[in-house]
Design an enzyme around this catalytic site. Structure first.
Site, mmCIF file in Angstrom:
data_model
loop_
_atom_site.group_PDB
_atom_site.id
_atom_site.type_symbol
_atom_site.label_atom_id
_atom_site.label_comp_id
_atom_site.label_asym_id
_atom_site.label_seq_id
_atom_site.Cartn_x
_atom_site.Cartn_y
_atom_site.Cartn_z
ATOM 1 N N HIS A 156 -9.631 56.901 -10.978
ATOM 2 C CA HIS A 156 -8.620 57.728 -10.310
ATOM 3 C C HIS A 156 -8.979 57.902 -8.842
ATOM 4 C CE1 HIS A 156 -6.364 61.678 -9.599
ATOM 5 N NE2 HIS A 156 -5.469 60.720 -9.707
ATOM 6 N N HIS A 157 -8.040 57.577 -7.979
ATOM 7 C CA HIS A 157 -8.199 57.759 -6.537
ATOM 8 C C HIS A 157 -7.039 58.584 -6.005
ATOM 9 C CE1 HIS A 157 -10.719 53.782 -6.150
ATOM 10 N NE2 HIS A 157 -11.465 54.812 -6.511
ATOM 11 N N GLU A 158 -7.167 59.892 -6.062
ATOM 12 C CA GLU A 158 -6.171 60.752 -5.410
ATOM 13 C C GLU A 158 -6.529 60.818 -3.928
ATOM 14 O OE1 GLU A 158 -3.206 62.571 -6.294
ATOM 15 O OE2 GLU A 158 -3.315 62.541 -4.114
ATOM 16 N N HIS B 79 0.740 56.577 -8.045
ATOM 17 C CA HIS B 79 1.602 57.772 -8.090
ATOM 18 C C HIS B 79 1.959 58.192 -6.666
ATOM 19 C CE1 HIS B 79 1.444 59.355 -12.388
ATOM 20 N NE2 HIS B 79 1.066 58.087 -12.410
ATOM 21 N N GLU B 80 3.088 58.882 -6.548
ATOM 22 C CA GLU B 80 3.673 59.187 -5.229
ATOM 23 C C GLU B 80 3.646 57.919 -4.367
ATOM 24 O OE1 GLU B 80 0.787 61.166 -6.150
ATOM 25 O OE2 GLU B 80 2.192 62.183 -7.444
ATOM 26 N N GLU C 151 4.661 55.698 -10.414
ATOM 27 C CA GLU C 151 5.402 56.904 -10.796
ATOM 28 C C GLU C 151 6.773 56.836 -10.118
ATOM 29 O OE1 GLU C 151 4.284 61.598 -11.133
ATOM 30 O OE2 GLU C 151 4.057 60.643 -9.196
ATOM 31 N N GLU D 35 4.761 65.494 -15.811
ATOM 32 C CA GLU D 35 4.079 66.633 -15.177
ATOM 33 C C GLU D 35 5.048 67.773 -14.857
ATOM 34 O OE1 GLU D 35 2.290 64.840 -11.709
ATOM 35 O OE2 GLU D 35 4.169 64.814 -10.604
HETATM 36 C C1 NOJ Z 1 0.198 63.836 -8.977
HETATM 37 C C2 NOJ Z 1 0.213 62.781 -10.034
HETATM 38 O O1 NOJ Z 1 1.524 62.379 -10.316
HETATM 39 C C3 NOJ Z 1 -0.478 63.341 -11.248
HETATM 40 O O2 NOJ Z 1 -0.378 62.440 -12.327
HETATM 41 C C4 NOJ Z 1 -1.906 63.652 -10.912
HETATM 42 O O3 NOJ Z 1 -2.516 64.261 -12.018
HETATM 43 C C5 NOJ Z 1 -1.994 64.603 -9.710
HETATM 44 N N1 NOJ Z 1 -1.175 64.143 -8.648
HETATM 45 C C6 NOJ Z 1 -3.419 64.736 -9.204
HETATM 46 O O4 NOJ Z 1 -3.844 63.522 -8.671
HETATM 47 CA CA CA Z 2 3.635 63.006 -9.062
#
Ligand code: NOJ
Ligand code: CA
Length: 696
Positions: free
Chosen positions: A376-378, A456-457, A475, A481
């Site tokens: 995971h890379h936020e 995502h985003e 996404e 969510e």
């Molecule tokens: C938004 C993402 O759509 C979600 O899946 C994720 O858990 C959160 N950001 C944190 O990264």
């Molecule tokens: Ca999202």
């Protein structure tokens, strides 16, 4: 010249939609695309379906920042036509083989006076849609192309209803779908889907966005829509050096809603696989340390409620191994979550774990259990911070056997931070040109290390999975969510909207399967157990999450069996029925067996749908396991009312599918080998102990 202008004006008066300089038909004669240069030298196109205009004359062209616009004073220098019919194989997908059967019209436009610049418009027409793109050829008078505005129009010829989400708003593409007359759409994100008075459906979107901004659609007047390129911090949405081609502007056109979903237009307009052998790209199902954070029982940040601990990850690995899930996603494992990461992201380290997360030990543990950690890379939208660490971050995952990474860009529109050519940080848009470059950098760097990406985003999906098959999902819409904390949460019609809008672009990591039907603070999710199962068939993605907590799945072993069984890779897909935003039934054939799976979902209405099983093989006996809404089920009814029925079926059966309000139905159809025991007669569930079923 004067005579021609007078003649054109006369023709325009006599037969406004007939005169064309060139036209081309789809192979079955269903669609005709016509092109002309009008009396003012403006290039235009129109589309007819079975002889009826569906898109009236619509403008083409560009406004440039530092050169005269490319839009009038044109003549057609030449046209070239060809037809094509080939079939290509998808490494993974909704169907194994895709037929690319259409015709192409290349129109070379040239300015009549002045610098005599050329612009080429290429049309491809299929029986189920058409696409066009511009080519900027190499020419001395136009080398550096700075595009301020694209002038492509889509003038819908009949009164129409449209399904759309707003364009240009702060939350990008995470909005609820609106259904309005087309002439009430202000600015919309794409795909925009329309139903015309004649019943014909059209979805406008784009294909193959590479090093370019994507577009919104702005209604100019009446039913005339026009492209608006997503902005850039430099003020010029797109800067490129000729020669280059723009992405394709696409119109999926079919007699009904199932027809637009069945169209492979967008994939066909993308370039073939550029990665070579992609047998390392694996479709999979996964569980993860995720829903717990969204409902607030765990945190991404460190501290007493930290989700991504070694012990908790082991618990998920054990759960995945026991139940046959390949992947375990872990969010919040890396340093950077403790501060104000939302829309900032500068603190994220993609190589340093929190002290209570032991990556080497967990990767060894997962390997022993036959499970793969999912990375995971936020970024908090800080792509610059991510790009700085990208190589080492991906190397680390590669070293520890992590072959899929979920990325994230949580930031409002215009809040993505990207390093510009001037060495400074620029605030950019998620769907702009700089973002399209960033995403492809991540996808290609990941491919070098045999890692798949789920963004995502992200930037919107325009079918690049064909060219880069490690870009497995994304996404780009409201996912599950929103059922944890969304205000409002997703309404019952949401997924029936998604199928015929967002999903036309490609796979979505929606993360279904919340059988507890409970969001944060105990809030009821507006769905049913059977619908949660149906989403695995209806919302296509080669990676699918079982999003609920392991302890919740333990409470629902029978419906959980469907989630364990359902495949994520298909050799065939059929949409059996559907109306945008109301309902849909989709049947898909497992890529690795002879089994078929069927999913049906409804909006807030109860429905009885009929599904003919005539896609099954002749002479074979099958066995259906039917997971359906119970008598009291419904988005506002008994959340646990649910039934399972097993019965033999053949291709001569038509199933009656009863869907509760907000409900659904999921069916597994497997070959009846004779070895299978007849299922036990359903028994009423013991009332007190398990609130699991209401078996009728
Ligand atoms: C938004 C993402 O759509 C979600 O899946 C994720 O858990 C959160 N950001 C944190 O990264
Ligand atoms: Ca999202």
């Amino acid at each position: 010249m004067k005579l021609r202008t007078a003649l054109l004006a006369l023709l325009a008066f006599v037969a406004p939609s007939v005169y064309a300089d060139a036209s081309i038909q789809s192979p079955g004669g269903v669609l005709t695309v016509s092109v002309r240069v009008n009396g003012e030298g403006r290039p235009e196109y129109s589309i007819a379906r079975k002889g009826q205009a569906v898109v009236d004359w619509s403008r083409l062209g560009f406004i440039l920042a530092d050169a005269p616009k490319l839009e009038r004073n044109f003549e057609i220098e030449r046209t070239d036509q060809k037809s094509f019919d080939d079939t290509w194989e998808q490494p993974w997908g909704e169907r194994r083989y895709v037929r690319n059967h259409g015709a192409e019209l290349r129109t070379t436009l040239r300015e009549k006076t002045g610098e005599r610049r050329r612009l080429v418009v290429v049309f491809r027409v299929f029986d189920d849609g058409a696409g066009f793109r511009y080519e900027f050829p190499q020419q001395p008078a136009l080398t550096q192309v700075n595009i301020v505005e694209e002038l492509s129009e889509f003038a819908i010829a009949e009164p129409a209803t449209a399904w759309w989400i707003p364009g240009g708003e702060w939350n990008r593409d995470e909005y609820l779908y609106r259904r309005t007359p087309l002439n009430e759409v202000p600015l919309a994100h794409t795909p925009v889907t329309m139903k015309l008075a004649s019943g014909v459906h059209i979805a406008i979107h784009e294909a193959a966005v590479v090093d370019f901004a994507t577009f919104w659609l702005r209604r100019v007047d009446g039913q005339r829509l026009k492209t608006v390129l997503w902005p850039s911090s430099t003020g010029t949405p797109v800067s490129r050096t000729a020669p280059f081609a723009t992405p394709w502007r696409t119109l999926q056109i079919a007699k009904d809603a199932p027809g637009i979903y069945m169209s492979d237009l967008i994939l066909n307009l993308n370039e073939p696989n550029k990665l070579g052998d992609v047998s390392w790209v694996k479709p999979f199902k996964y569980v993860g340390i995720w829903w717990a954070m969204h409902i607030g029982s765990k945190t991404w940040s460190s501290g007493p409620k930290h989700g991504a601990t070694t012990a908790e990850t082991k618990r998920y690995i054990d759960f995945a191994a026991r139940n046959g899930f390949r992947g375990v996603l872990v969010e919040g494992w890396n340093k950077g979550w403790d501060g104000d990461w939302f829309a900032k992201g500068g603190e994220f380290s993609f190589t340093e774990p929190y002290p209570d997360f032991d990556l080497p030990a967990l990767s060894a543990y997962a390997k022993r259990k036959g499970v793969h950690l999912i990375g995971h890379h936020e970024t908090g939208g800080n792509a610059a911070n991510y790009e700085k660490q990208l190589g080492p971050a991906l190397d680390l995952y590669r070293k520890f056997g992590v072959d899929a990474v979920k990325t994230g860009y949580v930031a409002d529109a215009g809040g993505m931070q990207i390093l510009g050519a001037d060495g400074k940080i620029h605030f950019e848009w998620h769907d702009g040109q700089a973002s399209s470059r960033h995403h492809l950098l991540v996808v290609t760097e990941a491919a070098k290390r045999k890692i798949s990406i789920d963004a995502h985003e992200p930037i919107k999906d325009t079918g690049l999975r064909r060219t880069y098959p490690n870009w497995v999902s994304r996404e780009a819409a409201r996912g599950m969510e929103f059922n944890a904390w969304g205000d409002p949460p997703n309404p019952p019609e949401h997924e029936a909207n998604l199928v015929f809008t967002r999903m036309l672009g490609g796979p979505m990591d929606f993360t279904p399967g919340v059988l507890s039907l409970t969001g944060a603070g105990g809030k009821r999710i507006q769905s049913t157990i059977a619908k949660q199962l149906a989403l695995y068939v209806v919302l296509y993605s080669p990676i699918q999450m079982a999003a609920d907590l392991p302890e919740n799945y333990a409470k629902f072993p029978k419906p959980f069996q469907f989630i364990k069984d359902v495949p994520v890779d298909w050799s065939d897909t059929r949409v059996l029925n559907g109306e945008v935003g109301d309902y849909v039934t989709i049947a898909r054939k497992d890529r690795n067996s002879n089994d078929w799976y069927l999913g049906a979902i409804s909006d807030e209405e109860p429905r009885v749908l009929h599904a003919s099983l005539d896609f099954l093989d002749e002479g074979k006996r099958y066995y259906a396991t039917i997971y359906r809404d119970g008598r009291n089920a419904g988005f506002a009814g008994d959340p646990r009312s649910f039934e399972i029925e097993s019965r033999p079926v053949s291709r001569y059966d038509t199933l009656q599918l009863k869907l509760a309000p907000g409900g659904g139905q999921a069916i597994r159809i497997s070959l009846n080998t004779g070895a299978r025991k007849a299922p036990p007669a359903p028994k009423p569930a013991p009332k007190k102990k398990t609130p699991e079923f209401d078996v009728e």
